[in-house]
Motif scaffolding. Structure first.
Motif, PDB file in Angstrom:
ATOM      1  N   ASN A   1      -5.915  18.828   7.990  1.00 18.57           N
ATOM      2  CA  ASN A   1      -6.486  19.889   8.809  1.00 18.57           C
ATOM      3  C   ASN A   1      -5.397  20.432   9.710  1.00 18.57           C
ATOM      4  O   ASN A   1      -4.894  19.692  10.549  1.00 18.57           O
ATOM      5  N   PRO A   2      -4.938  21.676   9.510  1.00 13.50           N
ATOM      6  CA  PRO A   2      -5.510  22.703   8.650  1.00 13.50           C
ATOM      7  C   PRO A   2      -5.304  22.349   7.174  1.00 13.50           C
ATOM      8  O   PRO A   2      -4.509  21.472   6.829  1.00 13.50           O
ATOM      9  N   ARG A   3      -6.015  23.063   6.307  1.00 11.75           N
ATOM     10  CA  ARG A   3      -6.063  22.750   4.875  1.00 11.75           C
ATOM     11  C   ARG A   3      -4.756  23.145   4.180  1.00 11.75           C
ATOM     12  O   ARG A   3      -4.635  24.189   3.564  1.00 11.75           O
ATOM     13  N   THR A   4      -3.789  22.229   4.270  1.00 13.93           N
ATOM     14  CA  THR A   4      -2.482  22.432   3.637  1.00 13.93           C
ATOM     15  C   THR A   4      -2.209  21.397   2.555  1.00 13.93           C
ATOM     16  O   THR A   4      -1.135  21.395   1.953  1.00 13.93           O
ATOM     17  N   GLY A   5      -3.170  20.504   2.326  1.00 11.15           N
ATOM     18  CA  GLY A   5      -3.003  19.433   1.356  1.00 11.15           C
ATOM     19  C   GLY A   5      -3.958  18.310   1.660  1.00 11.15           C
ATOM     20  O   GLY A   5      -5.053  18.533   2.180  1.00 11.15           O
ATOM     21  N   GLY A   6      -3.549  17.088   1.361  1.00 10.69           N
ATOM     22  CA  GLY A   6      -4.402  15.936   1.590  1.00 10.69           C
ATOM     23  C   GLY A   6      -3.600  14.659   1.675  1.00 10.69           C
ATOM     24  O   GLY A   6      -2.377  14.659   1.499  1.00 10.69           O
ATOM     25  N   VAL A   7      -4.311  13.560   1.930  1.00  6.36           N
ATOM     26  CA  VAL A   7      -3.699  12.242   2.046  1.00  6.36           C
ATOM     27  C   VAL A   7      -4.588  11.246   1.315  1.00  6.36           C
ATOM     28  O   VAL A   7      -5.818  11.319   1.407  1.00  6.36           O
ATOM     29  N   ILE A   8      -3.958  10.342   0.584  1.00  8.03           N
ATOM     30  CA  ILE A   8      -4.670   9.274  -0.109  1.00  8.03           C
ATOM     31  C   ILE A   8      -3.979   7.958   0.228  1.00  8.03           C
ATOM     32  O   ILE A   8      -2.749   7.861   0.145  1.00  8.03           O
TER      33      ILE A   8
ATOM     34  N   MET B 209       0.845  -1.160   0.000  1.00  8.92           N
ATOM     35  CA  MET B 209       0.000   0.000   0.000  1.00  8.92           C
ATOM     36  C   MET B 209       0.896   1.230   0.000  1.00  8.92           C
ATOM     37  O   MET B 209       2.041   1.185   0.439  1.00  8.92           O
ATOM     38  N   PHE B 210       0.338   2.314  -0.492  1.00  5.37           N
ATOM     39  CA  PHE B 210       1.063   3.579  -0.550  1.00  5.37           C
ATOM     40  C   PHE B 210       0.273   4.670   0.165  1.00  5.37           C
ATOM     41  O   PHE B 210      -0.958   4.693   0.093  1.00  5.37           O
ATOM     42  N   ILE B 211       0.991   5.530   0.839  1.00 11.11           N
ATOM     43  CA  ILE B 211       0.404   6.732   1.413  1.00 11.11           C
ATOM     44  C   ILE B 211       0.878   7.891   0.553  1.00 11.11           C
ATOM     45  O   ILE B 211       2.079   8.122   0.412  1.00 11.11           O
ATOM     46  N   LEU B 212      -0.080   8.570  -0.062  1.00 16.27           N
ATOM     47  CA  LEU B 212       0.220   9.727  -0.901  1.00 16.27           C
ATOM     48  C   LEU B 212      -0.109  10.961  -0.080  1.00 16.27           C
ATOM     49  O   LEU B 212      -1.275  11.222   0.208  1.00 16.27           O
ATOM     50  N   SER B 213       0.908  11.684   0.307  1.00 17.55           N
ATOM     51  CA  SER B 213       0.713  12.904   1.085  1.00 17.55           C
ATOM     52  C   SER B 213       1.003  14.091   0.183  1.00 17.55           C
ATOM     53  O   SER B 213       2.135  14.268  -0.277  1.00 17.55           O
ATOM     54  N   LEU B 214      -0.042  14.868  -0.104  1.00 17.11           N
ATOM     55  CA  LEU B 214       0.177  16.013  -0.967  1.00 17.11           C
ATOM     56  C   LEU B 214       0.146  17.285  -0.143  1.00 17.11           C
ATOM     57  O   LEU B 214      -0.604  17.417   0.815  1.00 17.11           O
ATOM     58  N   THR B 215       1.015  18.211  -0.516  1.00 18.63           N
ATOM     59  CA  THR B 215       1.140  19.501   0.156  1.00 18.63           C
ATOM     60  C   THR B 215       0.984  20.592  -0.886  1.00 18.63           C
ATOM     61  O   THR B 215       1.650  20.568  -1.926  1.00 18.63           O
ATOM     62  N   TYR B 216       0.086  21.526  -0.599  1.00 21.57           N
ATOM     63  CA  TYR B 216      -0.113  22.636  -1.522  1.00 21.57           C
ATOM     64  C   TYR B 216       1.146  23.494  -1.591  1.00 21.57           C
ATOM     65  O   TYR B 216       1.769  23.779  -0.568  1.00 21.57           O
ATOM     66  N   THR B 217       1.491  23.906  -2.793  1.00 20.75           N
ATOM     67  CA  THR B 217       2.661  24.754  -3.021  1.00 20.75           C
ATOM     68  C   THR B 217       2.254  26.117  -3.549  1.00 20.75           C
ATOM     69  O   THR B 217       3.112  26.923  -3.905  1.00 20.75           O
ATOM     70  N   ALA B 218       0.943  26.347  -3.611  1.00 18.08           N
ATOM     71  CA  ALA B 218       0.404  27.613  -4.120  1.00 18.08           C
ATOM     72  C   ALA B 218      -0.651  28.121  -3.139  1.00 18.08           C
ATOM     73  O   ALA B 218      -1.079  27.398  -2.233  1.00 18.08           O
ATOM     74  N   GLU B 219      -1.066  29.352  -3.339  1.00 14.73           N
ATOM     75  CA  GLU B 219      -2.137  29.923  -2.524  1.00 14.73           C
ATOM     76  C   GLU B 219      -3.417  29.110  -2.718  1.00 14.73           C
ATOM     77  O   GLU B 219      -3.655  28.554  -3.798  1.00 14.73           O
ATOM     78  N   LEU B 220      -4.251  29.043  -1.678  1.00 17.08           N
ATOM     79  CA  LEU B 220      -5.497  28.287  -1.775  1.00 17.08           C
ATOM     80  C   LEU B 220      -6.382  28.776  -2.914  1.00 17.08           C
ATOM     81  O   LEU B 220      -7.085  27.975  -3.545  1.00 17.08           O
ATOM     82  N   SER B 221      -6.327  30.056  -3.217  1.00 13.30           N
ATOM     83  CA  SER B 221      -7.131  30.564  -4.332  1.00 13.30           C
ATOM     84  C   SER B 221      -6.692  29.924  -5.651  1.00 13.30           C
ATOM     85  O   SER B 221      -7.525  29.646  -6.519  1.00 13.30           O
TER      86      SER B 221
END
Length: 94
Positions: free
Chosen positions: A42-49, A1-13
């Motif tokens: 949480n806080p909204r800095t990215g996501g996890v799959i 299994m893989f954990i995909l952790s994504l982090t935003y690199t741009a403004e939320l807009s």
């Protein structure tokens, strides 16, 4: 299994400009049987799959995420050999 952790690199807009295509991309991952669980950080800095497949398959699908294509998020991909799971989550183990 893989954990995909994504982090935003741009403004939320800027991220929000690509949310709908990203949600469609996530749905496709579930439809293909690759994605097992997902959600926002949480806080909204990215996501996890949580995903299954080969490393090559995971790399290929991550490369097609609209967030990746438009450069608004980076992925950290971690392979995990799950050996135990709570009742009802046995599908997460290998």
């Amino acid at each position: 299994m893989f954990i995909l952790s994504l982090t935003y690199t741009a403004e939320l807009s800027d991220v929000d400009l690509h949310i709908e295509p990203h949600v469609d991309w996530v749905k496709d991952g579930y439809d293909r049987g690759i994605f097992l669980a997902s959600g926002r950080k949480n806080p909204r800095t990215g996501g996890v799959i949580f995903a299954r497949g080969t490393k090559a398959e995971i790399d290929e699908i991550v490369a097609t995420d609209p967030f990746t294509v438009h450069g608004v998020a980076d992925y950290q991909i971690t392979e995990v050999a799950m050996t135990r799971a709570a009742p009802g989550l046995e599908g997460l183990t290998e």
